[in-house]
Design an enzyme around this catalytic site. Sequence first.
Site, PDB file in Angstrom:
ATOM      1  N   ASP A   1       0.860  -1.176   0.000  1.00 14.07           N
ATOM      2  CA  ASP A   1       0.000   0.000   0.000  1.00 14.07           C
ATOM      3  C   ASP A   1       0.901   1.233   0.000  1.00 14.07           C
ATOM      4  O   ASP A   1       1.811   1.327   0.821  1.00 14.07           O
ATOM      5  CB  ASP A   1      -0.827  -0.025   1.302  1.00 14.07           C
ATOM      6  CG  ASP A   1      -2.218   0.496   1.125  1.00 14.07           C
ATOM      7  OD1 ASP A   1      -2.355   1.607   0.586  1.00 14.07           O
ATOM      8  OD2 ASP A   1      -3.170  -0.183   1.551  1.00 14.07           O
TER       9      ASP A   1
ATOM     10  N   ASP B   1      -3.002   4.715  -2.372  1.00 12.60           N
ATOM     11  CA  ASP B   1      -4.048   5.235  -1.488  1.00 12.60           C
ATOM     12  C   ASP B   1      -4.529   6.617  -1.946  1.00 12.60           C
ATOM     13  O   ASP B   1      -3.717   7.480  -2.286  1.00 12.60           O
ATOM     14  CB  ASP B   1      -3.451   5.349  -0.069  1.00 12.60           C
ATOM     15  CG  ASP B   1      -4.486   5.701   0.983  1.00 12.60           C
ATOM     16  OD1 ASP B   1      -5.437   4.926   1.158  1.00 12.60           O
ATOM     17  OD2 ASP B   1      -4.351   6.759   1.629  1.00 12.60           O
TER      18      ASP B   1
ATOM     19  N   GLU C   1      -6.778   3.784  -5.736  1.00 14.90           N
ATOM     20  CA  GLU C   1      -7.886   3.750  -4.775  1.00 14.90           C
ATOM     21  C   GLU C   1      -8.355   5.144  -4.441  1.00 14.90           C
ATOM     22  O   GLU C   1      -7.560   6.052  -4.199  1.00 14.90           O
ATOM     23  CB  GLU C   1      -7.453   3.077  -3.473  1.00 14.90           C
ATOM     24  CG  GLU C   1      -8.600   2.910  -2.492  1.00 14.90           C
ATOM     25  CD  GLU C   1      -8.738   4.001  -1.435  1.00 14.90           C
ATOM     26  OE1 GLU C   1      -9.669   3.908  -0.629  1.00 14.90           O
ATOM     27  OE2 GLU C   1      -7.930   4.953  -1.408  1.00 14.90           O
TER      28      GLU C   1
ATOM     29  N   HIS D   1     -11.269  -2.815   4.269  1.00 15.43           N
ATOM     30  CA  HIS D   1     -10.970  -2.414   5.643  1.00 15.43           C
ATOM     31  C   HIS D   1     -11.643  -1.095   6.018  1.00 15.43           C
ATOM     32  O   HIS D   1     -11.440  -0.600   7.121  1.00 15.43           O
ATOM     33  CB  HIS D   1      -9.460  -2.281   5.825  1.00 15.43           C
ATOM     34  CG  HIS D   1      -8.895  -1.178   4.983  1.00 15.43           C
ATOM     35  ND1 HIS D   1      -8.803  -1.264   3.608  1.00 15.43           N
ATOM     36  CD2 HIS D   1      -8.458   0.054   5.307  1.00 15.43           C
ATOM     37  CE1 HIS D   1      -8.312  -0.133   3.139  1.00 15.43           C
ATOM     38  NE2 HIS D   1      -8.092   0.686   4.145  1.00 15.43           N
ATOM     39  N   ASP D   2     -12.395  -0.495   5.104  1.00 18.83           N
ATOM     40  CA  ASP D   2     -13.048   0.790   5.392  1.00 18.83           C
ATOM     41  C   ASP D   2     -14.566   0.714   5.457  1.00 18.83           C
ATOM     42  O   ASP D   2     -15.205   1.684   5.854  1.00 18.83           O
ATOM     43  CB  ASP D   2     -12.687   1.820   4.305  1.00 18.83           C
ATOM     44  CG  ASP D   2     -11.254   2.318   4.414  1.00 18.83           C
ATOM     45  OD1 ASP D   2     -10.741   2.426   5.542  1.00 18.83           O
ATOM     46  OD2 ASP D   2     -10.656   2.598   3.368  1.00 18.83           O
TER      47      ASP D   2
HETATM   48  C1  BGC Z   1      -7.761   4.238   3.331  1.00 20.56           C
HETATM   49  C2  BGC Z   1      -8.266   4.515   4.709  1.00 20.56           C
HETATM   50  C3  BGC Z   1      -7.457   5.650   5.257  1.00 20.56           C
HETATM   51  C4  BGC Z   1      -7.445   6.854   4.309  1.00 20.56           C
HETATM   52  C5  BGC Z   1      -6.387   7.816   4.669  1.00 20.56           C
HETATM   53  C6  BGC Z   1      -8.149   5.496   2.590  1.00 20.56           C
HETATM   54  O1  BGC Z   1      -8.220   5.406   1.272  1.00 20.56           O
HETATM   55  O2  BGC Z   1      -8.331   3.093   2.757  1.00 20.56           O
HETATM   56  O3  BGC Z   1      -8.189   3.399   5.532  1.00 20.56           O
HETATM   57  O4  BGC Z   1      -8.015   6.043   6.472  1.00 20.56           O
HETATM   58  O5  BGC Z   1      -7.213   6.466   2.995  1.00 20.56           O
HETATM   59  O6  BGC Z   1      -5.115   7.342   4.368  1.00 20.56           O
END
Ligand code: BGC
Length: 538
Positions: free
Chosen positions: A110, A207, A269, A333-334
């Site tokens: 990630d 991310d 993402e 996970h979100d």
């Molecule tokens: C992640 C979250 C995270 C956020 C900030 C998101 O895309 O999946 O878990 O809290 O980014 O990094």
Amino acid sequence: MNFSWYTVDVIKTTPPWWHSSIIYQIYPRSYKDSTGDGVGDLKGIISKLDYLLELRVDAIWLNPFFSSPMKDFGYDISDYTQVDHIFGSNKDMFELIETCHGKGIKVIFDLVLNHTSADHPWFIESSSSLANPKRDWYVWQKQVPNNWESIFGGSAWEKSETTGEYFYHTFLPSQPDLNLYNPEVKAEIFKVVNYFLELGVDGFRLDAINTFFEDPLLQDNLPLEIGNHHKLTRFKSNINTFDHDCNFDFIYDLKDLINQYGDKLLIGETNKMGPISGKWTKYLQHKDRSGIDIVFNFDLLYDIIDKDLVTKSIQAWQDNQDHGYPTYALSSHDQLRFVSRLSIEKLSVDETANKTKMLAVFLLTIKGLPFIYYGDELGLPEYTDFTTDQIRDTWAIQNDYSVPTRDGCRTPMLWDNSLSAGFSDSNKTWLPIHENFQDLSVETQKQDPNSILNHYKKIIDLRSNSSVLQTGELELIETSDGSIKYKRFEDGSEIFVILNFEKELVPVDLNTANILDSNNFDLNTKNLHRFGYVIYTG
Ligand code: BGC
Ligand code: MG
């Protein structure tokens, strides 16, 4: 014969590895604790690789495990290339990559590039004085300049006591945004990526790709948009700080770097992106430049997963070839685990199992790259029995628990029927263990031929042995009943899949000898019952 022409042609038509793969997402804090501190770690993951081999997944994506004060459980990084002590050491990371590769499992890391932790030495320096050489590494303003809001709630500007100025944060105040306009920052970030590429990782999940750059004129956002159909969403969006033009060039440059290392996968993402809402094609490609390979699809992560939603998502991929290669995820996970988003009405135990199985069939037989979130293969529901003092998700805490905590989808993996479900030697795990873990554990499910786990294995085996299911084309066949029907085809072979989302029986005209697998399908009447599926050859 002209061999060089022939070779070029073959290379062109060989699909990349991730067209036929399955990705398994691991939340490292919750997979397996090898040290007895109640938190999962890399050695724990290494000890479970044979389980993943048996499951026949091709790649694992690990949520961040680098140095972090854990305000956002690793999405707030204080050292990009140092494994956090809670997860082990860099040596463990090398071992993890090597062991995975030895078993033929690819490894995806990630990358959190939009922001660091406020504890990162870069930010500590940057905030120490106006004159600090790293001052411009983050986004500073003398006053709150506009109405920008944090995705996690409240103003996106936080006052720093040392200088009295304000810094910008898309997420938590403990996650200051990097100033990626600054070439020094970009160079440092690219060094980090290079380090991982040298280690041999097979790809990255990038991310929050839409948040990298903000409007340099700092103009106000439009009033906050509240998602219209995303009832169960945990995110709100402030759309004018997203998708700034500079994002694209940054990502194309990143891809150029990654491309030097061969056939790596770059997953983009950002919340709410999926074929239904579209809007990311420019992240994939523009003119002669390419960026992410695929987008992580959020279409099925927010709502009840019904026929309408699934059809829309499939259709949107079909209608928009420029959306790239399809991907699907049922949980992450979100978001609430999908087993807790099966229906508005309360389902019986059997109905729950059947619909869980049916959606797994969908995930693994539809054209696209499936992501399996750890524990989904056990049919884990969202954990909802938290007492307030058990909640760990800063976002929920910061919002006085008015948003559903993300802890519910992050509870420990259930391995066996011993203490703490075999997740840890400690009975003090960082999040609670599902109370009925003995019904759900891998150990229990292995022994039950009808378990969700054995179902996943069976369908993954079917897929792994069928190039039609892995790489075949897709035709969505219109139905006038409660079912979704599609055909996968390749080189004259065809496989049909029918999923019944509704109560009404769906008659299926087929030769029962052609059935590859089915559930809740009556072989005598050839009726498909509620939440049943049938997979058969043409
Ligand atoms: C992640 C979250 C995270 C956020 C900030 C998101 O895309 O999946 O878990 O809290 O980014 O990094
Ligand atoms: Mg940003």
